[in-house]
Design an enzyme around this catalytic site. Structure first.
Site, PDB file in Angstrom:
ATOM      1  N   CYS A 118     -19.366  -0.881   6.419  1.00 42.05           N
ATOM      2  CA  CYS A 118     -19.764  -0.185   7.650  1.00 42.05           C
ATOM      3  C   CYS A 118     -21.093  -0.638   8.228  1.00 42.05           C
ATOM      4  O   CYS A 118     -21.143  -1.103   9.366  1.00 42.05           O
ATOM      5  CB  CYS A 118     -19.812   1.314   7.391  1.00 42.05           C
ATOM      6  SG  CYS A 118     -18.179   1.982   7.083  1.00 42.05           S
TER       7      CYS A 118
ATOM      8  N   LYS B 108       0.848  -1.201   0.000  1.00 40.43           N
ATOM      9  CA  LYS B 108       0.000   0.000   0.000  1.00 40.43           C
ATOM     10  C   LYS B 108       0.880   1.246   0.000  1.00 40.43           C
ATOM     11  O   LYS B 108       0.635   2.203  -0.736  1.00 40.43           O
ATOM     12  CB  LYS B 108      -0.868   0.036   1.272  1.00 40.43           C
ATOM     13  CG  LYS B 108      -2.120  -0.763   1.199  1.00 40.43           C
ATOM     14  CD  LYS B 108      -2.974  -0.533   2.441  1.00 40.43           C
ATOM     15  CE  LYS B 108      -4.122  -1.520   2.467  1.00 40.43           C
ATOM     16  NZ  LYS B 108      -4.883  -1.476   3.702  1.00 40.43           N
TER      17      LYS B 108
HETATM   18  C1  UDX Z   1     -21.809   4.424   5.383  1.00 37.88           C
HETATM   19  C2  UDX Z   1     -22.279   5.743   6.057  1.00 37.88           C
HETATM   20  O1  UDX Z   1     -23.168   6.456   5.182  1.00 37.88           O
HETATM   21  C3  UDX Z   1     -21.101   6.607   6.432  1.00 37.88           C
HETATM   22  O2  UDX Z   1     -21.561   7.743   7.140  1.00 37.88           O
HETATM   23  C4  UDX Z   1     -20.165   5.795   7.302  1.00 37.88           C
HETATM   24  O3  UDX Z   1     -19.037   6.523   7.667  1.00 37.88           O
HETATM   25  C5  UDX Z   1     -19.739   4.517   6.603  1.00 37.88           C
HETATM   26  O4  UDX Z   1     -20.910   3.778   6.251  1.00 37.88           O
HETATM   27  P1  UDX Z   1     -20.982   3.644   2.957  1.00 37.88           P
HETATM   28  O5  UDX Z   1     -20.911   2.251   3.548  1.00 37.88           O
HETATM   29  O6  UDX Z   1     -19.835   4.118   2.143  1.00 37.88           O
HETATM   30  O7  UDX Z   1     -21.182   4.740   4.132  1.00 37.88           O
HETATM   31  O8  UDX Z   1     -22.297   3.668   2.042  1.00 37.88           O
HETATM   32  P2  UDX Z   1     -23.711   4.417   1.975  1.00 37.88           P
HETATM   33  O9  UDX Z   1     -23.734   5.300   0.803  1.00 37.88           O
HETATM   34  O10 UDX Z   1     -24.102   4.978   3.270  1.00 37.88           O
HETATM   35  O11 UDX Z   1     -24.654   3.171   1.628  1.00 37.88           O
HETATM   36  C6  UDX Z   1     -24.712   2.014   2.458  1.00 37.88           C
HETATM   37  C7  UDX Z   1     -25.559   0.919   1.843  1.00 37.88           C
HETATM   38  O12 UDX Z   1     -26.932   1.277   1.879  1.00 37.88           O
HETATM   39  C8  UDX Z   1     -25.272   0.620   0.374  1.00 37.88           C
HETATM   40  O13 UDX Z   1     -25.305  -0.789   0.207  1.00 37.88           O
HETATM   41  C9  UDX Z   1     -26.408   1.275  -0.389  1.00 37.88           C
HETATM   42  O14 UDX Z   1     -26.667   0.662  -1.609  1.00 37.88           O
HETATM   43  C10 UDX Z   1     -27.540   1.084   0.601  1.00 37.88           C
HETATM   44  N1  UDX Z   1     -28.630   2.054   0.472  1.00 37.88           N
HETATM   45  C11 UDX Z   1     -28.407   3.386   0.722  1.00 37.88           C
HETATM   46  C12 UDX Z   1     -29.907   1.629   0.120  1.00 37.88           C
HETATM   47  O15 UDX Z   1     -30.141   0.439  -0.104  1.00 37.88           O
HETATM   48  N2  UDX Z   1     -30.912   2.558   0.048  1.00 37.88           N
HETATM   49  C13 UDX Z   1     -30.706   3.869   0.311  1.00 37.88           C
HETATM   50  O16 UDX Z   1     -31.685   4.623   0.234  1.00 37.88           O
HETATM   51  C14 UDX Z   1     -29.412   4.299   0.652  1.00 37.88           C
END
Ligand code: UDX
Length: 426
Positions: A260, A35
């Site tokens: 997450c 990395k």
């Molecule tokens: C998330 C949090 O948003 C962020 O604040 C934290 O620090 C890390 O975890 P991330 O995992 O990058 O971020 O993705 P995010 O955009 O939040 O989406 C999470 C999941 O939810 C994805 O699988 C997405 O497809 C799903 N999702 C999101 C839905 O199914 N419907 C929605 O309306 C929004």
């Protein structure tokens, strides 16, 4: 300020570069030589829009360097950000081994006052644990402070989330130390919440769990919409216009994935049980989420009949668009179900290359969907929204499209002769 960022993952790399943008000199430290070599060569080893240009620009201006040498890095910095991973243990708890190792190194090598900032998502009480580990190893009793400053950035939006956060949460038992951390962010306009470390740590878990709950709520409701012939997207729109609810995280689909939400919901459940509290609502959030890929497959098999020997195109491997991350991706669960049913699986993703031997990957969508019995949309990539679906109709064997992300327009697909099935769609 000379800032050290430990852990060069999504959070650490983004944090380091954003701190460079704020005018600080940054060292990035990681135990993984590959990395570090890649970052020193100006190459990100993961996909995140906008970050590679920033990396090259700050490397050229010598604002950032990357190393595996912890002693030198710790001793030449004033502020240390801990951004190492806290993956899920077998028992659902956050695994703190990397956080503990880093605390031990800081304690061992501390040579003058250090301000230590924990950005990793860590269970309530970890700032105290880190303080104790540093004290145990800090033979000369050199002063230091530990501050919790959870990171809320999303993959795929890392840079804009880190530079324009909705809020900055800073927790510490020493308000002077908390103030020093807030001064690092003076160029940002976000409101700052100053609180205790424990509160800051819990705010992060509570936020992610609440967002996961919103998603599971709308996903469960989409099943009802399927039965009632009602469009879930119209329900989301009607609900979201209420300011108390808000329009975000109400998109029905295949369930949340990523590094997450699944881990943080489990960690909060485990913590609550340790305190004798049963957050049963979160158990439901998890079980609804886990049921979504199978529910989708059942929908496909109700239309196609037996899935054995059926050729199926899976569009999208990443857990969401904008990232090459496939951790806990619903798409992988769907592929697993299809393979167990002995389907012939062809896959496409604009940025992910799979190492799965049982599937065939193509670099363009039309080749992927050639002669298939059904097309399954599993990631909300823009490329799939923009696709010329009349071309798809010409090359498939059977014109069935199952849209697991509700990103396509049913009327347009119907017009070109495709049978369209969404999630919670009439
Ligand atoms: C998330 C949090 O948003 C962020 O604040 C934290 O620090 C890390 O975890 P991330 O995992 O990058 O971020 O993705 P995010 O955009 O939040 O989406 C999470 C999941 O939810 C994805 O699988 C997405 O497809 C799903 N999702 C999101 C839905 O199914 N419907 C929605 O309306 C929004």
């Amino acid at each position: 300020m000379n800032v050290l960022v430990i852990g060069m993952g999504y959070v650490g790399t983004t944090t380091g570069l954003v701190l460079c943008e704020q005018g600080h000199k940054v060292i990035g430290l990681d135990i993984d030589k590959n990395k570090i070599n890649s970052l020193n060569d100006g190459k990100l080893y993961f996909y995140e829009k906008g970050l590679d240009e920033l990396l090259i620009s700050h490397l050229n201006r010598e604002n950032i360097t990357f190393t595996t040498e912890s002693m030198d890095a710790i001793q030449s910095s004033d502020i240390i950000f801990i951004c190492v991973g806290t993956p899920k243990n077998e028992d659902g708890k956050a695994d703190l081994q990397y956080v503990r190792e880093v605390a031990m190194l800081i304690g061992r090598y501390i040579n003058n006052y250090k301000l230590i900032v924990i950005k990793s998502t860590v269970p309530v009480g970890t700032a105290e644990t880190v303080t104790n580990i540093i004290m145990e190893n800090n033979r000369d009793h050199i002063p230091f402070d530990v501050v919790s400053n959870p990171e809320f950035l999303r993959e795929g939006n890392a840079l804009s989330d880190a530079t324009n956060p909705d809020r900055i949460v800073i927790g510490s038992s020493n308000m002077e130390a908390a103030k020093m951390v807030s001064e690092l962010f003076t160029k940002m306009t976000a409101p700052i919440v100053m609180t205790t470390s424990k509160t800051a740590e819990l705010v992060k878990y509570a936020s992610n769990s609440f967002l996961a709950l919103k998603i599971s709520f709308i996903n469960e409701l989409s099943t009802l919409c399927d039965r009632m012939n009602i469009d879930i997207d119209e329900i989301s729109m009607g609900m979201g216009l209420d300011h108390r609810i808000g329009p975000y995280f109400l998109k029905a689909g295949l369930g949340y994935g990523g590094s997450c939400f699944p881990k943080d919901v489990d960690a909060l459940l485990t913590t609550s049980k340790e305190y004798g509290v049963n957050l049963s609502i979160l158990e439901q959030v998890v079980s609804i989420n886990e049921s979504k890929p199978l529910y989708f497959i059942e929908k496909v098999s109700r239309t196609l009949g037996e899935l054995k020997n059926k050729r199926i195109a899976v569009l999208g491997l990443a857990f969401k668009s904008g990232t090459d991350d496939t951790r806990e991706s619903p798409s992988l669960r769907i592929i697993e179900y299809l393979l167990n049913a002995q389907s012939i699986v062809r896959v496409h993703d604009p940025v992910v290359t799979t190492s799965m031997k049982e599937v065939e990957q193509f670099t363009n969508v039309i080749d992927t969907v050639r002669d298939v019995d059904a097309v399954l949309i599993c990631t909300d990539w823009e490329e799939y929204k923009q696709l010329d679906w009349s071309k798809v109709k010409e090359v498939v064997k059977q014109p069935f499209v199952f849209d697991g992300r509700n990103i396509l327009n049913k009327d347009e697909l119907t017009k070109v002769g495709i049978h369209y099935y969404g999630i919670g769609k009439p």
